[in-house]
Design a protein around this motif. Structure first.
Motif, PDB file in Angstrom:
ATOM      1  N   ALA A 427       0.712  -1.155  -0.010  1.00 41.09           N
ATOM      2  CA  ALA A 427       0.001   0.093   0.151  1.00 41.09           C
ATOM      3  C   ALA A 427       0.947   1.406  -0.018  1.00 41.09           C
ATOM      4  O   ALA A 427       0.498   2.405  -0.601  1.00 41.09           O
ATOM      5  CB  ALA A 427      -0.806  -0.116   1.088  1.00 41.09           C
ATOM      6  N   LEU A 428       2.001   1.340   0.704  1.00 41.19           N
ATOM      7  CA  LEU A 428       2.944   2.244   0.814  1.00 41.19           C
ATOM      8  C   LEU A 428       3.567   2.637  -0.694  1.00 41.19           C
ATOM      9  O   LEU A 428       3.682   3.618  -1.169  1.00 41.19           O
ATOM     10  CB  LEU A 428       3.941   2.288   1.768  1.00 41.19           C
ATOM     11  CG  LEU A 428       4.986   3.471   2.267  1.00 41.19           C
ATOM     12  CD1 LEU A 428       4.160   4.797   2.560  1.00 41.19           C
ATOM     13  CD2 LEU A 428       5.816   2.923   3.315  1.00 41.19           C
ATOM     14  N   PHE A 429       3.762   1.373  -1.287  1.00 44.48           N
ATOM     15  CA  PHE A 429       4.432   1.606  -2.856  1.00 44.48           C
ATOM     16  C   PHE A 429       3.514   2.234  -3.493  1.00 44.48           C
ATOM     17  O   PHE A 429       3.998   2.930  -4.400  1.00 44.48           O
ATOM     18  CB  PHE A 429       5.130  -0.011  -3.075  1.00 44.48           C
ATOM     19  CG  PHE A 429       5.375   0.052  -4.377  1.00 44.48           C
ATOM     20  CD1 PHE A 429       6.766   0.308  -4.645  1.00 44.48           C
ATOM     21  CD2 PHE A 429       4.509  -0.338  -5.477  1.00 44.48           C
ATOM     22  CE1 PHE A 429       7.270   0.259  -5.986  1.00 44.48           C
ATOM     23  CE2 PHE A 429       5.177  -0.190  -6.938  1.00 44.48           C
ATOM     24  CZ  PHE A 429       6.385   0.137  -7.024  1.00 44.48           C
ATOM     25  N   ASP A 430       2.251   1.611  -3.512  1.00 44.05           N
ATOM     26  CA  ASP A 430       1.385   2.137  -4.531  1.00 44.05           C
ATOM     27  C   ASP A 430       0.891   3.733  -4.106  1.00 44.05           C
ATOM     28  O   ASP A 430       0.955   4.525  -4.955  1.00 44.05           O
ATOM     29  CB  ASP A 430      -0.012   1.670  -4.319  1.00 44.05           C
ATOM     30  CG  ASP A 430      -0.030   0.268  -4.595  1.00 44.05           C
ATOM     31  OD1 ASP A 430       0.930  -0.494  -5.559  1.00 44.05           O
ATOM     32  OD2 ASP A 430      -0.640  -0.854  -4.063  1.00 44.05           O
ATOM     33  N   GLU A 431       1.064   4.098  -2.941  1.00 43.62           N
ATOM     34  CA  GLU A 431       0.809   5.595  -2.550  1.00 43.62           C
ATOM     35  C   GLU A 431       1.925   6.454  -3.031  1.00 43.62           C
ATOM     36  O   GLU A 431       1.687   7.537  -3.724  1.00 43.62           O
ATOM     37  CB  GLU A 431       0.676   5.555  -0.842  1.00 43.62           C
ATOM     38  CG  GLU A 431       0.608   7.120  -0.539  1.00 43.62           C
ATOM     39  CD  GLU A 431       0.593   7.182   0.967  1.00 43.62           C
ATOM     40  OE1 GLU A 431       0.658   8.312   1.534  1.00 43.62           O
ATOM     41  OE2 GLU A 431       0.262   6.286   1.563  1.00 43.62           O
ATOM     42  N   VAL A 432       3.088   5.861  -2.907  1.00 43.63           N
ATOM     43  CA  VAL A 432       4.460   6.704  -3.403  1.00 43.63           C
ATOM     44  C   VAL A 432       4.302   6.716  -4.793  1.00 43.63           C
ATOM     45  O   VAL A 432       4.518   7.739  -5.540  1.00 43.63           O
ATOM     46  CB  VAL A 432       5.737   6.205  -2.930  1.00 43.63           C
ATOM     47  CG1 VAL A 432       6.968   6.629  -3.726  1.00 43.63           C
ATOM     48  CG2 VAL A 432       5.824   6.218  -1.568  1.00 43.63           C
ATOM     49  N   ARG A 433       4.281   5.586  -5.486  1.00 42.89           N
ATOM     50  CA  ARG A 433       4.075   5.765  -7.076  1.00 42.89           C
ATOM     51  C   ARG A 433       2.823   6.690  -7.533  1.00 42.89           C
ATOM     52  O   ARG A 433       3.161   7.509  -8.573  1.00 42.89           O
ATOM     53  CB  ARG A 433       3.781   4.132  -7.643  1.00 42.89           C
ATOM     54  CG  ARG A 433       3.811   3.763  -9.059  1.00 42.89           C
ATOM     55  CD  ARG A 433       3.420   2.493  -9.554  1.00 42.89           C
ATOM     56  NE  ARG A 433       2.348   2.176  -8.964  1.00 42.89           N
ATOM     57  CZ  ARG A 433       1.833   0.733  -9.204  1.00 42.89           C
ATOM     58  NH1 ARG A 433       3.012  -0.002  -9.681  1.00 42.89           N
ATOM     59  NH2 ARG A 433       0.941   0.340  -8.470  1.00 42.89           N
ATOM     60  N   GLU A 434       1.912   6.485  -6.880  1.00 43.24           N
ATOM     61  CA  GLU A 434       0.719   7.551  -7.308  1.00 43.24           C
ATOM     62  C   GLU A 434       1.214   8.931  -7.154  1.00 43.24           C
ATOM     63  O   GLU A 434       0.869   9.747  -7.897  1.00 43.24           O
ATOM     64  CB  GLU A 434      -0.538   7.289  -6.487  1.00 43.24           C
ATOM     65  CG  GLU A 434      -1.827   8.015  -6.977  1.00 43.24           C
ATOM     66  CD  GLU A 434      -2.979   7.565  -6.277  1.00 43.24           C
ATOM     67  OE1 GLU A 434      -3.950   8.382  -6.434  1.00 43.24           O
ATOM     68  OE2 GLU A 434      -2.845   6.943  -5.367  1.00 43.24           O
ATOM     69  N   SER A 435       1.906   9.273  -6.050  1.00 40.25           N
ATOM     70  CA  SER A 435       2.333  10.707  -5.995  1.00 40.25           C
ATOM     71  C   SER A 435       3.384  10.953  -6.957  1.00 40.25           C
ATOM     72  O   SER A 435       3.367  12.226  -7.443  1.00 40.25           O
ATOM     73  CB  SER A 435       3.187  10.832  -4.509  1.00 40.25           C
ATOM     74  OG  SER A 435       2.058  10.468  -3.436  1.00 40.25           O
ATOM     75  N   MET A 436       4.132  10.087  -7.277  1.00 41.02           N
ATOM     76  CA  MET A 436       5.302  10.217  -8.273  1.00 41.02           C
ATOM     77  C   MET A 436       4.415  10.530  -9.857  1.00 41.02           C
ATOM     78  O   MET A 436       4.799  11.445 -10.514  1.00 41.02           O
ATOM     79  CB  MET A 436       6.229   9.030  -8.539  1.00 41.02           C
ATOM     80  CG  MET A 436       7.036   8.852  -7.486  1.00 41.02           C
ATOM     81  SD  MET A 436       8.514  10.079  -7.595  1.00 41.02           S
ATOM     82  CE  MET A 436       9.586   9.479  -6.178  1.00 41.02           C
ATOM     83  N   GLN A 437       3.552   9.865  -9.781  1.00 39.86           N
ATOM     84  CA  GLN A 437       2.743  10.060 -11.507  1.00 39.86           C
ATOM     85  C   GLN A 437       1.832  11.450 -11.126  1.00 39.86           C
ATOM     86  O   GLN A 437       1.965  12.031 -12.496  1.00 39.86           O
ATOM     87  CB  GLN A 437       1.672   8.828 -11.333  1.00 39.86           C
ATOM     88  CG  GLN A 437       2.485   7.462 -11.849  1.00 39.86           C
ATOM     89  CD  GLN A 437       1.382   6.407 -11.669  1.00 39.86           C
ATOM     90  OE1 GLN A 437       0.258   6.576 -11.282  1.00 39.86           O
ATOM     91  NE2 GLN A 437       1.777   5.338 -12.226  1.00 39.86           N
ATOM     92  N   ARG A 438       1.321  11.773 -10.331  1.00 37.88           N
ATOM     93  CA  ARG A 438       0.859  13.004  -9.959  1.00 37.88           C
ATOM     94  C   ARG A 438       1.705  14.298 -10.239  1.00 37.88           C
ATOM     95  O   ARG A 438       1.556  15.155 -10.974  1.00 37.88           O
ATOM     96  CB  ARG A 438       0.026  13.091  -8.699  1.00 37.88           C
ATOM     97  CG  ARG A 438      -1.063  12.440  -8.511  1.00 37.88           C
ATOM     98  CD  ARG A 438      -2.044  12.902  -7.413  1.00 37.88           C
ATOM     99  NE  ARG A 438      -1.366  12.925  -6.419  1.00 37.88           N
ATOM    100  CZ  ARG A 438      -1.438  11.873  -5.361  1.00 37.88           C
ATOM    101  NH1 ARG A 438      -2.436  10.875  -5.830  1.00 37.88           N
ATOM    102  NH2 ARG A 438      -1.007  12.003  -4.121  1.00 37.88           N
TER     103      ARG A 438
END
Length: 552
Positions: A427-438
């Motif tokens: 879940a933390l990985f998905d959150e960081v990846r989403e922040s990177m994409q934004r």
């Protein structure tokens, strides 16, 4: 009253993730290991640790072979690198991205618990792991002892791995911390001692730096690394990344593990204080049995030594309990003890490394956004540069370090799944990846906006330049016949035309926004002429900057 059995042999491994501060002038993340190598050559107690593959191949041991084949090939390359590679670059695929340093001056530890009685432990190893391309270090500290009551071992597990106290009791002692921790050399000479009771110093440090102060013995152990929020000098600086309780692993060998109560197992697995009675409701205990107990080798109804090993994992702690008289459980080479110190240790190290790196990315992203000032062009450029660096490093982390599976062996795979689940790294990985994409989308949109604005300005200049080009080049005629004039005079004519033309071009660029609005109004048939005249006059109207329009 529940009996207090003796723990014949126990080990505790502390795994302490630390965030490293960027090296001045390095330009890249994860270069601190090079500074540590330079310090090692100058006599630092932290010396590079050779791997098992640096010795005589004929002396390679079976336990190292078993450790190696436990992992999938891509994890093997991460942990050990590849042999026979012609690459010499530390960033190459043929080299392991792990750089391990070990200190051997601390040989024993004397821990005084809340009851005032000391426990003396032997140090198995003290290692410091650095990772190429990432500002993360992990301290691995293993101690061992034996013939201690279970309650004291429980208290040791609960209190020992404290980076700093969270609060103090009325008598001035630090709550939940040992009374005293002493690092000793081989002769029993004291090298460093804890200062958990120095309440005023911790409070003063917090008031000055807005960051906690490390306990004196941990601060000494990490030297020549220096705490970032301090006045200590040091090229390699670190800061706390997670909770002040260090994650741990524990191995306990008792005479009869079947005699331990469920309450004792619960307190061992959750690393709580020793006491009587379950501290929570039955529902909480059932959740512990379902989520934290791996019982493939545990069967109390059989009372068989082969089924006397119980593994407990809650993410923060990984605890193995078994029978001391069982040769397989106590075997330090190929038994459970050997697996605990090698395969299970590496599983736990990888899981906590993943979480530490993701927390690092989250902190760096938040810091970059906090420093962004959209009204300051320099701040915007620095934000773009830092974001692109983070995106590149995150991509390399994803390809080099991020593993969903590390082993096809059932036990190792199941334990790693439990660690990932409790640490919530996916879940933390998905959150960081989403922040990177934004953030990447923001950069792309900003670049498109700037490109569109540049196209508009160039279009305005082209339209206005078209008028002069058409007027002077009509039918290709020359207004002035200067072919017969001397060179110096033609140069003067050239400059007389170049200077005002250049000035007009730059002035047109300066007023391009207003000119663009005027051209838009002219091209729109629905706009009345008075608005077109107003737009024309607005070309020379002084525009206030967005920063000037903000409220004082």
């Amino acid at each position: 009253m529940t009996a207090d059995p003796l723990v014949r042999h126990f080990r505790q491994v502390l795994i302490w993730p630390l965030q490293l501060m960027p090296m001045p002038g390095a330009g890249l993340m994860g270069q601190q290991w090079q500074a540590m190598q330079a310090l090692a050559r100058q006599g630092s107690p932290w010396q590079p640790r050779p791997t098992e593959f640096h010795g005589d191949p004929a002396a390679f041991q079976e336990r190292h072979y078993r450790e190696f084949v436990t992992f999938l090939p891509y994890v093997q390359r991460f942990l050990y690198g590849e042999g026979g590679s012609e690459c010499t670059d530390a960033a190459s695929a043929g080299k392991s991205p792990l750089h391990v340093f070990r200190r051997t001056d601390v040989q024993r530890v004397r821990v005084t618990l809340a009851d005032g009685a000391p426990i003396e432990l032997q140090v198995a190893h003290i290692d410091l792991y650095f990772f190429f391309d990432l500002d993360i270090a992990i301290l691995a500290f293993e101690v061992m002892g034996g013939d201690e009551p279970l309650s004291r071992v429980q208290d040791l597990l609960y209190r020992f791995g404290r980076a700093y106290p969270a609060q103090w009791d009325d008598d001035g002692s630090a709550s939940n911390c040992p009374r005293r921790v002493e690092w000793l050399d081989a002769d029993g000479v004291e090298l460093a001692v804890s200062d958990y009771e120095a309440r005023s110093e911790y409070l003063s440090h917090m008031g000055t730096w807005r960051a906690p102060r490390m306990a004196a013995h941990w601060d000494w152990l990490l030297q020549p690394m220096a705490l970032h929020h301090s006045e200590d000098g040091g090229g390699v600086r670190y800061r706390q990344l997670e909770y002040h309780r260090m994650p741990l692993m524990a191995y306990l060998a008792v005479d009869d593990p079947f005699a331990l109560s469920e309450e004792q197992f619960y307190r061992l697995g959750m690393v709580t204080r020793p006491s009587e009675g379950l501290p929570h409701s039955t529902r909480i205990y059932q959740e512990f049995l379902r989520d934290c107990c791996f019982e493939r080798f545990w069967s109390p109804d059989r009372s068989d030594a082969a089924a006397s090993t119980r593994m407990l994992c809650n993410g923060y702690a990984f605890v193995v309990v078994g029978m001391h008289g069982n040769p397989f459980f106590a075997n330090a080479l190929t038994g459970v003890l050997g697996q605990f110190r090698h395969q299970y240790f590496l599983l736990t190290l990888i899981a906590h490394f993943h979480k530490a790196v993701l927390l690092l990315f989250s902190e760096r992203l938040a810091g970059a956004l906090a420093r962004l000032n959209v009204h300051d062009p320099l701040s915007v450029r620095l934000f773009k540069r830092e974001t692109r660096i983070l995106m590149a490093v995150f991509l390399r982390f994803t390809q080099r370090y991020w593993f969903r599976e590390v082993s096809n062996q059932l036990v190792a795979d199941k334990l790693f799944v439990m660690l990932r689940h409790h640490l919530d790294t996916q879940a933390l990985f998905d959150e960081v990846r989403e922040s990177m994409q934004r953030m990447n989308q923001y950069l792309e949109n900003d670049d498109l906006r700037r490109q569109a604005d540049t196209v508009v300005r160039l279009t305005v200049v082209t339209i206005l330049g078209l008028i002069g080009t058409t007027a002077t080049g009509f039918l290709g005629m020359n207004i002035f016949d200067l072919a017969a004039e001397p060179g110096w005079k033609r140069f003067l004519y050239f400059m007389a035309a170049l200077v005002p033309t250049s000035a007009l071009t730059f002035y047109t660029l300066l007023k391009s926004r207003g000119l663009s609005e005027f051209l838009d109004s002219v091209s729109d048939e629905r706009v009345p002429w008075r608005w077109r005249i107003k737009a024309f006059l607005g070309i020379w109207k002084r525009r206030r900057r967005a920063s000037d329009q903000r409220a004082p």
